[in-house]
Write a protein that holds these residues in place. Sequence first.
Motif, mmCIF file in Angstrom:
data_model
loop_
_atom_site.group_PDB
_atom_site.id
_atom_site.type_symbol
_atom_site.label_atom_id
_atom_site.label_comp_id
_atom_site.label_asym_id
_atom_site.label_seq_id
_atom_site.Cartn_x
_atom_site.Cartn_y
_atom_site.Cartn_z
ATOM 1 N N ASP A 133 -7.244 -8.178 -10.768
ATOM 2 C CA ASP A 133 -7.622 -7.942 -9.380
ATOM 3 C C ASP A 133 -7.217 -6.517 -9.048
ATOM 4 O O ASP A 133 -6.034 -6.197 -8.948
ATOM 5 N N GLU A 134 -8.184 -5.625 -8.889
ATOM 6 C CA GLU A 134 -7.897 -4.217 -8.691
ATOM 7 C C GLU A 134 -7.429 -3.902 -7.271
ATOM 8 O O GLU A 134 -6.829 -2.869 -7.024
ATOM 9 N N GLY A 169 -3.644 5.967 -7.835
ATOM 10 C CA GLY A 169 -3.483 5.004 -6.746
ATOM 11 C C GLY A 169 -4.407 3.809 -6.895
ATOM 12 O O GLY A 169 -5.002 3.583 -7.942
ATOM 13 N N ARG A 170 -4.542 3.076 -5.797
ATOM 14 C CA ARG A 170 -5.356 1.861 -5.797
ATOM 15 C C ARG A 170 -6.062 1.707 -4.456
ATOM 16 O O ARG A 170 -5.585 2.200 -3.431
ATOM 17 N N MET A 171 -7.163 0.998 -4.486
ATOM 18 C CA MET A 171 -7.839 0.653 -3.247
ATOM 19 C C MET A 171 -7.081 -0.498 -2.587
ATOM 20 O O MET A 171 -6.641 -1.436 -3.265
ATOM 21 N N ALA A 172 -6.939 -0.412 -1.272
ATOM 22 C CA ALA A 172 -6.230 -1.449 -0.519
ATOM 23 C C ALA A 172 -7.120 -1.967 0.591
ATOM 24 O O ALA A 172 -7.830 -1.203 1.245
ATOM 25 N N MET A 173 -7.087 -3.270 0.790
ATOM 26 C CA MET A 173 -7.831 -3.890 1.883
ATOM 27 C C MET A 173 -6.892 -4.021 3.077
ATOM 28 O O MET A 173 -5.866 -4.684 3.000
ATOM 29 N N THR A 174 -7.255 -3.365 4.169
ATOM 30 C CA THR A 174 -6.380 -3.357 5.332
ATOM 31 C C THR A 174 -6.679 -4.478 6.309
ATOM 32 O O THR A 174 -5.786 -4.966 6.985
ATOM 33 N N CYS A 175 -7.926 -4.881 6.438
ATOM 34 C CA CYS A 175 -8.213 -5.997 7.346
ATOM 35 C C CYS A 175 -9.401 -6.831 6.895
ATOM 36 O O CYS A 175 -9.439 -8.020 7.127
ATOM 37 N N CYS A 176 -10.379 -6.220 6.234
ATOM 38 C CA CYS A 176 -11.544 -6.962 5.776
ATOM 39 C C CYS A 176 -12.198 -6.178 4.657
ATOM 40 O O CYS A 176 -11.812 -5.045 4.368
ATOM 41 N N ALA A 177 -13.206 -6.755 4.031
ATOM 42 C CA ALA A 177 -13.858 -6.124 2.890
ATOM 43 C C ALA A 177 -14.494 -4.780 3.258
ATOM 44 O O ALA A 177 -14.667 -3.919 2.405
ATOM 45 N N ASP A 178 -14.845 -4.618 4.536
ATOM 46 C CA ASP A 178 -15.466 -3.370 4.973
ATOM 47 C C ASP A 178 -14.446 -2.317 5.388
ATOM 48 O O ASP A 178 -14.831 -1.219 5.787
ATOM 49 N N ASP A 214 3.032 -5.762 -7.100
ATOM 50 C CA ASP A 214 4.044 -5.133 -6.247
ATOM 51 C C ASP A 214 3.678 -3.714 -5.842
ATOM 52 O O ASP A 214 4.486 -3.018 -5.212
ATOM 53 N N TYR A 215 2.469 -3.261 -6.179
ATOM 54 C CA TYR A 215 2.094 -1.873 -5.904
ATOM 55 C C TYR A 215 2.187 -1.551 -4.411
ATOM 56 O O TYR A 215 2.702 -0.509 -4.021
ATOM 57 N N GLY A 216 1.667 -2.440 -3.560
ATOM 58 C CA GLY A 216 1.684 -2.170 -2.122
ATOM 59 C C GLY A 216 3.087 -2.066 -1.563
ATOM 60 O O GLY A 216 3.386 -1.203 -0.730
ATOM 61 N N ILE A 217 3.992 -2.946 -2.023
ATOM 62 C CA ILE A 217 5.383 -2.900 -1.573
ATOM 63 C C ILE A 217 6.019 -1.580 -1.976
ATOM 64 O O ILE A 217 6.685 -0.910 -1.178
ATOM 65 N N TRP A 218 5.808 -1.185 -3.238
ATOM 66 C CA TRP A 218 6.376 0.077 -3.731
ATOM 67 C C TRP A 218 5.814 1.277 -2.984
ATOM 68 O O TRP A 218 6.558 2.174 -2.595
ATOM 69 N N TYR A 219 4.496 1.282 -2.769
ATOM 70 C CA TYR A 219 3.862 2.420 -2.102
ATOM 71 C C TYR A 219 4.460 2.662 -0.715
ATOM 72 O O TYR A 219 4.817 3.788 -0.364
ATOM 73 N N VAL A 220 4.595 1.599 0.071
ATOM 74 C CA VAL A 220 5.106 1.739 1.428
ATOM 75 C C VAL A 220 6.598 2.076 1.421
ATOM 76 O O VAL A 220 7.063 2.931 2.175
ATOM 77 N N ASP A 221 7.365 1.429 0.545
ATOM 78 C CA ASP A 221 8.812 1.666 0.539
ATOM 79 C C ASP A 221 9.132 3.083 0.100
ATOM 80 O O ASP A 221 10.052 3.714 0.636
ATOM 81 N N MET A 222 8.395 3.634 -0.864
ATOM 82 C CA MET A 222 8.669 5.000 -1.306
ATOM 83 C C MET A 222 8.300 6.005 -0.226
ATOM 84 O O MET A 222 8.903 7.063 -0.114
ATOM 85 N N LYS A 254 0.582 1.200 -13.008
ATOM 86 C CA LYS A 254 -0.814 1.287 -13.407
ATOM 87 C C LYS A 254 -1.646 1.657 -12.177
ATOM 88 O O LYS A 254 -1.430 1.112 -11.089
ATOM 89 N N ALA A 255 -2.599 2.595 -12.343
ATOM 90 C CA ALA A 255 -3.354 3.066 -11.184
ATOM 91 C C ALA A 255 -4.703 3.627 -11.623
ATOM 92 O O ALA A 255 -4.961 3.861 -12.807
ATOM 93 N N LYS A 256 -5.541 3.844 -10.629
ATOM 94 C CA LYS A 256 -6.851 4.462 -10.858
ATOM 95 C C LYS A 256 -6.750 5.961 -10.556
ATOM 96 O O LYS A 256 -6.038 6.379 -9.642
ATOM 97 N N VAL A 257 -7.503 6.765 -11.309
ATOM 98 C CA VAL A 257 -7.463 8.223 -11.167
ATOM 99 C C VAL A 257 -8.421 8.688 -10.085
ATOM 100 O O VAL A 257 -9.583 8.257 -10.036
#
Length: 319
Positions: A313-314, A247-256, A207-215, A230-233
Amino acid sequence: MQMVDNARVVVYLMAGFLESGKTSFLRYTLGQEYFEIDGNTLLILCEEGEEEYGEELLKRTNTTLLTVDDPEEMTLEWLQEADRKYRPERVIIECNGMCPVSKIEDMDVPAGWGLVQKLVTVDASTFGTYIANMKPLFMEMVRNAELVMFNRCTRDMPLASYRRNVKVVNQSAQIIFEGEDGEIDNIFEDAMPYDLDAPVVQIDDMDYGIWYVDMMDHPERYLKKTVEYKAKVLKPRGFAAKEFVAGRMAMTCCADDTTFLGYICRSPYAPKLTPGQWVKVRGTVGYEYTRAYGRKGPVIKAEYVEEAQAPQDEMVYFN
């Protein structure tokens, strides 16, 4: 083409896939009193949509319509000739989303022309198909947009997910959802997968992505709340000794195409943290201006930080 505030000729860029509602939006806007100007408007179409602009509307709004088959035709010389011939005070470019918007954003324009606003229209009824098959093109369209308007919406659509797809690449974009009866509000109502009324709001990994955007969108919901996640420093250069980003790394459209999504944390424990390590953070949410954000944003006063094991899955995925 640069964003400017005092251009001699103001330029509006309208992007969107075919039949996304660009022409309908512009026809409506051109006819509104708040959009009227005394001078001439030059409307450049990079595609022919399903709807056309009527001669009466063009004449009444002092608008000249030019059509190009390919954005490559809009060379500096071509635009300079249009500037001399029509002497516009305003230029609107309606472009086809199948052409990378960056080509238009990067093109040379006559002296005195300046981009003042970029808008994107989206047909919500076909958005799922486009995002599944042409996500990189969509992400490029919305990356620098001030306004993203989803039309033809219904309340049974996953509108909260649509919003997250935009916010992950453009945090400052204004996003509007319109149905047959006008704007649709409260798209996050009863949609949170965690308990906002709990003494400690527990954010699960998924749920990290949902929380990040909603906050980000609804700071009033989280102000003075205690959250745990839980997050990376990350320790950017120039941060104070007792500050870090969790925070965390997020994939926006593709691996690149990935980006780090996190919020500033303050803790006496920060100097002991190592960039890249995983931690569990519990802290109270406040909002203040920081140089890192360039605006007001969430700052978490972390009262508890401990080393944690990385999740299975990070990556955060937006869909």
